[in-house]
Design a protein around this motif. Structure first.
Motif, PDB file in Angstrom:
ATOM      1  N   UNK A   1     -64.907 -17.883   2.194  1.00 19.94           N
ATOM      2  CA  UNK A   1     -64.838 -16.424   2.022  1.00 19.94           C
ATOM      3  C   UNK A   1     -64.634 -15.722   3.361  1.00 19.94           C
ATOM      4  N   UNK A   2     -65.277 -16.244   4.398  1.00 22.31           N
ATOM      5  CA  UNK A   2     -65.136 -15.636   5.730  1.00 22.31           C
ATOM      6  C   UNK A   2     -63.730 -15.842   6.280  1.00 22.31           C
ATOM      7  N   UNK A   3     -63.237 -17.058   6.185  1.00 22.02           N
ATOM      8  CA  UNK A   3     -61.939 -17.378   6.770  1.00 22.02           C
ATOM      9  C   UNK A   3     -60.780 -16.809   5.960  1.00 22.02           C
ATOM     10  N   UNK A   4     -60.953 -16.748   4.647  1.00 25.51           N
ATOM     11  CA  UNK A   4     -59.867 -16.307   3.776  1.00 25.51           C
ATOM     12  C   UNK A   4     -59.803 -14.790   3.669  1.00 25.51           C
ATOM     13  N   UNK A   5     -60.982 -14.159   3.485  1.00 29.44           N
ATOM     14  CA  UNK A   5     -61.018 -12.724   3.211  1.00 29.44           C
ATOM     15  C   UNK A   5     -61.697 -11.925   4.324  1.00 29.44           C
ATOM     16  N   UNK A   6     -62.279 -12.592   5.297  1.00 26.30           N
ATOM     17  CA  UNK A   6     -63.090 -11.885   6.275  1.00 26.30           C
ATOM     18  C   UNK A   6     -64.349 -11.307   5.648  1.00 26.30           C
ATOM     19  N   UNK A   7     -64.763 -11.854   4.506  1.00 27.08           N
ATOM     20  CA  UNK A   7     -65.927 -11.347   3.763  1.00 27.08           C
ATOM     21  C   UNK A   7     -67.172 -12.120   4.209  1.00 27.08           C
ATOM     22  N   UNK A   8     -68.169 -11.370   4.656  1.00 31.37           N
ATOM     23  CA  UNK A   8     -69.307 -12.003   5.321  1.00 31.37           C
ATOM     24  C   UNK A   8     -70.590 -11.922   4.504  1.00 31.37           C
ATOM     25  N   UNK A   9     -71.445 -12.894   4.754  1.00 31.78           N
ATOM     26  CA  UNK A   9     -72.747 -12.944   4.096  1.00 31.78           C
ATOM     27  C   UNK A   9     -73.659 -11.860   4.690  1.00 31.78           C
ATOM     28  N   UNK A  10     -74.287 -11.090   3.795  1.00 32.55           N
ATOM     29  CA  UNK A  10     -75.237 -10.065   4.241  1.00 32.55           C
ATOM     30  C   UNK A  10     -76.674 -10.424   3.887  1.00 32.55           C
TER      31      UNK A  10
END
Ligand code: CO
Length: 144
Positions: free
Chosen positions: A25-34
């Motif tokens: 998710x981080x590498x593909x979408x730049x979406x990070x764990x909160x």
């Protein structure tokens, strides 16, 4: 009547390797764990990734007898449940029960992030496991 569902709280995805899924998710979408949390009573570890005012919830079992372990064995990785935000979990659950829905939790119980939750059985909700999620008052989205 007004909808009992005020938002999609989270979409939960069962995975074998939560660190690999987080990295994807981080590498593909730049979406990070909160938020990360182990819910010991459910035998799961979760990672919440923020998407707008909602979350993608990555789930992985921490015990063999976890229902998520059984799900992965039976169905493989993928969509596990949808969490709908409600203002009052207890009253939403009561209305569902009164309408004939089959519930998994007869009464609301604590969820992660200090939420109050209840699961509704997929049998009476068109094949989708539904979680009713009442946010704790100090964790409401900022726009509300
Ligand atoms: Co959930």
């Amino acid at each position: 009547m007004d909808s009992l569902l005020t938002d999609i709280d989270h979409v939960a995805i069962a995975v074998h390797d939560i660190d690999a899924a987080i990295a994807w998710y981080a590498n593909t979408f730049g979406a990070l764990v909160v938020h990360r949390e182990d819910v010991v009573s459910d035998g799961i570890s979760e990672a919440l990734i923020k998407v707008g005012e909602s979350y993608v919830q990555l789930l992985t079992p921490t015990r063999e007898d976890s229902t998520v372990a059984a799900f992965l064995d039976r169905r493989g990785e993928g969509l596990h449940h949808v969490g709908y935000r409600v203002a009052d979990c207890a009253s939403a659950l009561a209305m569902l029960k009164a309408s004939g829905a089959r519930v998994i939790d007869e009464v609301p119980r604590p969820g992660s992030r200090a939420t109050t939750i209840a699961f509704v059985h997929p049998k009476t909700s068109f094949g989708t496991l539904i979680e009713l999620v009442q946010e704790s008052s100090d964790m409401l989205p900022t726009h509300q």
